[in-house]
Motif scaffolding. Structure first.
Motif, PDB file in Angstrom:
ATOM      1  N   UNK A 269      42.451  55.024  34.182  1.00  0.00           N
ATOM      2  CA  UNK A 269      41.265  55.410  34.965  1.00  0.00           C
ATOM      3  C   UNK A 269      39.991  55.175  34.154  1.00  0.00           C
ATOM      4  N   UNK A 270      40.011  55.491  32.863  1.00  0.00           N
ATOM      5  CA  UNK A 270      38.843  55.271  32.017  1.00  0.00           C
ATOM      6  C   UNK A 270      38.533  53.780  31.846  1.00  0.00           C
ATOM      7  N   UNK A 271      39.576  52.942  31.888  1.00  0.00           N
ATOM      8  CA  UNK A 271      39.357  51.496  31.728  1.00  0.00           C
ATOM      9  C   UNK A 271      38.682  50.878  32.943  1.00  0.00           C
ATOM     10  N   UNK A 272      38.595  51.607  34.062  1.00  0.00           N
ATOM     11  CA  UNK A 272      37.898  51.090  35.237  1.00  0.00           C
ATOM     12  C   UNK A 272      36.419  50.831  34.934  1.00  0.00           C
ATOM     13  N   UNK A 273      35.903  51.492  33.894  1.00  0.00           N
ATOM     14  CA  UNK A 273      34.529  51.248  33.488  1.00  0.00           C
ATOM     15  C   UNK A 273      34.293  49.823  33.031  1.00  0.00           C
ATOM     16  N   UNK A 274      35.359  49.150  32.566  1.00  0.00           N
ATOM     17  CA  UNK A 274      35.243  47.734  32.211  1.00  0.00           C
ATOM     18  C   UNK A 274      35.485  46.830  33.396  1.00  0.00           C
ATOM     19  N   UNK A 275      36.398  47.235  34.288  1.00  0.00           N
ATOM     20  CA  UNK A 275      36.711  46.418  35.467  1.00  0.00           C
ATOM     21  C   UNK A 275      35.511  46.287  36.393  1.00  0.00           C
ATOM     22  N   UNK A 276      34.724  47.358  36.518  1.00  0.00           N
ATOM     23  CA  UNK A 276      33.599  47.320  37.454  1.00  0.00           C
ATOM     24  C   UNK A 276      32.545  46.283  37.066  1.00  0.00           C
ATOM     25  N   UNK A 277      32.595  45.793  35.835  1.00  0.00           N
ATOM     26  CA  UNK A 277      31.627  44.773  35.415  1.00  0.00           C
ATOM     27  C   UNK A 277      31.811  43.461  36.166  1.00  0.00           C
ATOM     28  N   UNK A 278      32.951  43.310  36.865  1.00  0.00           N
ATOM     29  CA  UNK A 278      33.169  42.073  37.632  1.00  0.00           C
ATOM     30  C   UNK A 278      32.217  41.967  38.816  1.00  0.00           C
ATOM     31  N   UNK A 279      31.582  43.073  39.221  1.00  0.00           N
ATOM     32  CA  UNK A 279      30.634  43.022  40.343  1.00  0.00           C
ATOM     33  C   UNK A 279      29.199  43.204  39.865  1.00  0.00           C
ATOM     34  N   UNK A 280      28.982  43.073  38.567  1.00  0.00           N
ATOM     35  CA  UNK A 280      27.612  43.102  38.050  1.00  0.00           C
ATOM     36  C   UNK A 280      26.819  41.954  38.656  1.00  0.00           C
ATOM     37  N   UNK A 281      25.692  42.274  39.233  1.00  0.00           N
ATOM     38  CA  UNK A 281      24.869  41.240  39.863  1.00  0.00           C
ATOM     39  C   UNK A 281      25.080  41.105  41.354  1.00  0.00           C
ATOM     40  N   UNK A 282      26.041  41.858  41.926  1.00  0.00           N
ATOM     41  CA  UNK A 282      26.253  41.774  43.373  1.00  0.00           C
ATOM     42  C   UNK A 282      25.044  42.290  44.148  1.00  0.00           C
ATOM     43  N   UNK A 283      24.333  43.268  43.577  1.00  0.00           N
ATOM     44  CA  UNK A 283      23.149  43.817  44.236  1.00  0.00           C
ATOM     45  C   UNK A 283      22.053  42.766  44.392  1.00  0.00           C
TER      46      UNK A 283
END
Length: 795
Positions: A269-283
């Motif tokens: 669950x804590x490693x999800x903080x790295x996975x979410x970087x795959x949507x950096x820039x979607x905004x």
């Protein structure tokens, strides 16, 4: 038959040309919109496996991470943004403030001080779904009833804005650092340690130093760079899939997500903080919508960016599933074939610069919008392109971002901490967008509240899962965006709160028109040649700073104009609808009121063009006003004109291609005006300001091309002489020179105010006002023409 064939061919040609322009926009959007999103494969796997989880022989971790990446990219950028959020545009504009302004136009929750009913007649203010009684939802009534929700909504928007600013300094750091980290495979650990940081800082200094040239000067190379990068990573990904693990497609099954969480538990669950970087820039897809269009951004992401990113991540996963390295060796460059390492490194660095440029430009844009709506201290805004709208440069913000960006790079020194900080900022912005879009669904689109709630719960739960994982990294870098957003939110809220209080003070202390009309030679007051522009936030009445000016200097200009430069909750105000002009007092007093309206993305004019256009609009108004006086259709309207002369405020009209006239009467009237010989025709829309409804009347009138020639044979000789005299006075005053009269304010809290209010107003606001740009700089007033009037505001 030939005609039908010609129409058919013309229609096909138009459609072909339309699709060609859409595809061209889609290509151009690659360099502006997708630079940040496309470089995420550089650091996603490295951040995910940095500490919390280890890559084991069973491949359950790598399959689980790949499954999370695939479904996150599918649900958030593709489903949420491309198919839903992009439709919530504000006249083609996107972003946090676009959603806020859209809500404010449908629900009375705006905190802008000087709102007018006439603002709702702007062509860009139009409502795509006009409100009806059956659409008066309980959500709308609840929001309008509770004033604290108005403040809460503004704070939510400011939070999203502050997180975008935080992302503006974190994204360049992590992007360039990750790209330069590719040198570690060709250098020893000792040399690498002392090379990556200086090279990264040098590139960042160059990047920020070149901002004043403007994006348009190098923008033509952005799209090819990103396109080359996307083709590069997708080609390498396809090669790795075929070479190492053709069955990696099985990892797309959501089953592996549950298996991953079941095995890794809290660490997963804590490693999800790295996975979410795959949507950096979607905004950025939504924030940069105004530069392109919905179809172009949708095509570019759906058919190019999304498949390329999926192939890139699958290729990395396929390579890692056959190479079980330790955690520190996991990264993008280990999966790149050795023969391509240096070319890929060069393209990666260029792509990271492009991605950083996009977020820096976005930061400038959102700060400019905040400033326009009174939520940010005044800063100098430089427009770097006359052709491309929205290309701006803010020197103070640029150098501040550069210093903070370099400090963050030197302080953190690794992708892990930079990723934790960036991930929290990204998810906070997305959560704000989700909340605001859910309000748009029910308030603006008039959909059932259950649909908005379903949208909020579905996407909000996904983003909250990632946001909670980011919060666990608070001590490992996630504290930085929280600290930055708190700092900027305090600044923005204090500035906005005190600005509102200053307006309320002006409103309570404005002077009556009788006081102005009583000023004359009998009181020792003289009228000097020239035009006096008195700047105020008031849309009616005489501001207190003018009375203080006359008290200390018993003279004012022959032509007096009370100017209010205000922002309205729309992205753009058409030039023909910008100037709202009216008289203050009788004709012979030569006093006028001019309200200049700008949208939150409009370019403010420089002082020379503003002064020239203002005088031109005054001349048009004078001709229009005298025309109405000499062409009255009936006695009732004539009596209305006489009553307006004696009233405190005369009717205001927007003189342009389209004009609006605000009347004091509440009953709609029918007016028809015309000339037998017409050379130039303008539309005038007269609007009776009524509560709760507004009546609009269309009128046709003609103006001769020469402003100072004969104004029409139908006018009486006396009226014609008066008209000529007034126009001559205006021309003589313009030739004598223009003075800009502005208030120089000092604000202090009332006695008995709370400690927090005294700190915010007496120290916070006054410190900001002393150290930010003055109103004369924001309005681009030349120092030689400036007259400042000291004012003390007790709020």
């Amino acid at each position: 038959m030939d005609l039908n064939l010609g129409k058919c061919c013309g229609s096909r040609s138009a459609k072909k040309e339309s699709w060609r322009s859409v595809l061209l926009l889609a290509y151009q959007s690659l360099g502006v919109v997708y630079g940040d999103l496309s470089i995420s494969p550089l650091y996603v796997f490295k951040s995910t496996f940095a500490e919390d989880i280890q890559h084991s022989e069973t491949n359950e971790e790598i399959y689980g991470v790949m499954s999370f990446v695939f479904w996150t990219l599918t649900l958030v950028p593709l489903l949420k943004y491309v198919f839903i959020v992009l439709r919530a545009d504000d006249n083609g504009e996107g972003g946090t403030f676009a959603l806020y302004s859209l809500i404010c136009r449908h629900v009375k929750v705006s905190l802008l001080p000087n709102r007018q009913v006439s603002d709702e007649a702007l062509s860009t203010y139009k409502l795509e779904h006009p409100p009806e009684k059956n659409h008066d939802s309980c959500v709308k009534r609840y929001l309008e009833k509770h004033k604290w929700l108005h403040t809460a909504l503004l704070l939510l928007v400011l939070l999203g804005t502050c997180m975008v600013i935080g992302d503006g300094l974190l994204t360049p750091a992590i992007s360039v650092f990750s790209a330069v980290s590719g040198l570690e495979l060709n250098m020893s650990k000792e040399h690498h340690q002392y090379a990556v940081i200086p090279i990264t800082c040098f590139i960042l200094v160059c990047l920020f130093s070149l901002q004043h040239f403007g994006t348009h000067r190098v923008g033509f190379v952005f799209a090819p760079i990103v396109l080359t990068w996307l083709l590069c990573i997708s080609g390498i990904g396809l090669y790795n899939i075929i070479q190492w693990n053709p069955h990696i497609y099985k990892a797309l099954s959501p089953t592996y997500m549950f298996m991953f969480l079941r095995k890794t538990r809290v660490s997963g669950w804590m490693s999800l903080g790295g996975i979410l970087l795959c949507i950096t820039g979607a905004e950025a897809m939504f924030a940069d919508l105004g530069h392109f269009n919905y179809a172009a951004i949708q095509i570019a992401f759906t058919f190019l960016v999304y498949p390329a990113l999926i192939l890139a991540y699958m290729g990395q996963a396929a390579y890692l599933s056959r190479h079980h390295h330790s955690a520190h060796a996991i990264g993008f460059y280990v999966s790149v074939p050795k023969c391509l390492h240096w070319p890929v490194l060069a393209v990666a660095i260029l792509a990271s610069v492009v991605g950083s440029q996009a977020i820096i430009s976005g930061t400038f844009s959102i700060i400019n919008q905040s400033q326009s709506l009174g939520c940010f201290p005044r800063v100098k805004v430089i427009h770097t392109s006359d052709k491309i709208h929205g290309q701006i440069y803010i020197p103070e913000i640029n150098w501040m971002l550069m210093i903070l960006c370099i400090a963050v790079t030197i302080g953190f020194r690794d992708v892990k901490h930079l990723g934790n900080a960036s991930g929290l900022a990204v998810m906070a912005v997305m959560l704000v967008t989700t909340c605001l879009t859910s309000l748009v669904i029910v308030l603006c689109w008039h959909k059932p509240p259950i649909l908005a709630l379903a949208f909020l719960l579905f996407f909000g739960s996904i983003e909250l899962l990632y946001f909670s994982a980011s919060l666990t990294k608070f001590r490992e870098g996630a504290w930085l965006p929280i600290l930055l957003s708190l700092f900027f939110m305090i600044i923005m809220f204090v500035w906005h709160y005190t600005t509102i209080k200053k307006y309320e003070f002006d409103l309570q202390n404005k002077v009556s028109l009788d006081w102005l009309l009583a000023l004359g030679p009998s009181l020792g007051i003289t009228r000097v040649p020239g035009i006096g522009l008195v700047f105020t936030d008031l849309t009616s009445g005489i501001p207190a700073n003018f009375s203080r000016f006359v008290t200390n200097l018993p003279a004012f200009h022959r032509v007096l104009v009370f100017v209010c430069v205000k922002s309205v909750p729309v992205p753009f105000v058409p030039p023909a609808e910008r100037y709202l002009v009216g008289r203050v007092g009788p004709v012979d007093h030569r006093s006028y009121r001019c309200i200049v309206r700008y949208g939150y993305r409009d370019v403010h004019q420089d002082v020379d063009s503003f002064e020239t256009e203002l005088v031109s609009k005054l001349a048009d108004f004078i001709r229009y006003d005298w025309h109405k006086r000499t062409q009255q259709p009936d006695d009732d309207t004539a009596r209305s004109v006489q009553s307006n002369e004696s009233s405190s405020e005369s009717r205001l009209a927007v003189i342009g291609t389209v004009a609006y006239e605000i009347e004091d009467n509440l009953q709609p009237e029918s007016v028809s005006i015309g000339f037998s010989t017409v050379e130039s025709m303008e539309d005038v829309i007269e609007m009776a300001e009524a509560v709760p409804t507004t009546t609009i009347r269309r009128v046709r009138f003609a103006l001769p091309e020469d402003s100072y020639e004969d104004e029409g044979s139908s006018a009486s000789a006396e009226a014609d002489a008066e008209l000529r005299s007034e126009l001559r006075d205006l021309l003589a005053a313009q030739e004598a020179g223009t003075a800009f009269i502005l208030g120089h304010s000092h604000v202090k809290a009332k006695q008995g105010s709370s400690v927090m209010k005294r700190l915010a107003v007496n120290f916070g606001y006054n410190f900001l006002s002393r150290n930010c740009r003055g109103p004369d700089v924001a309005l681009k007033v030349p120092p030689v023409s400036l007259l400042e009037v000291g004012m003390v505001y007790v709020v």
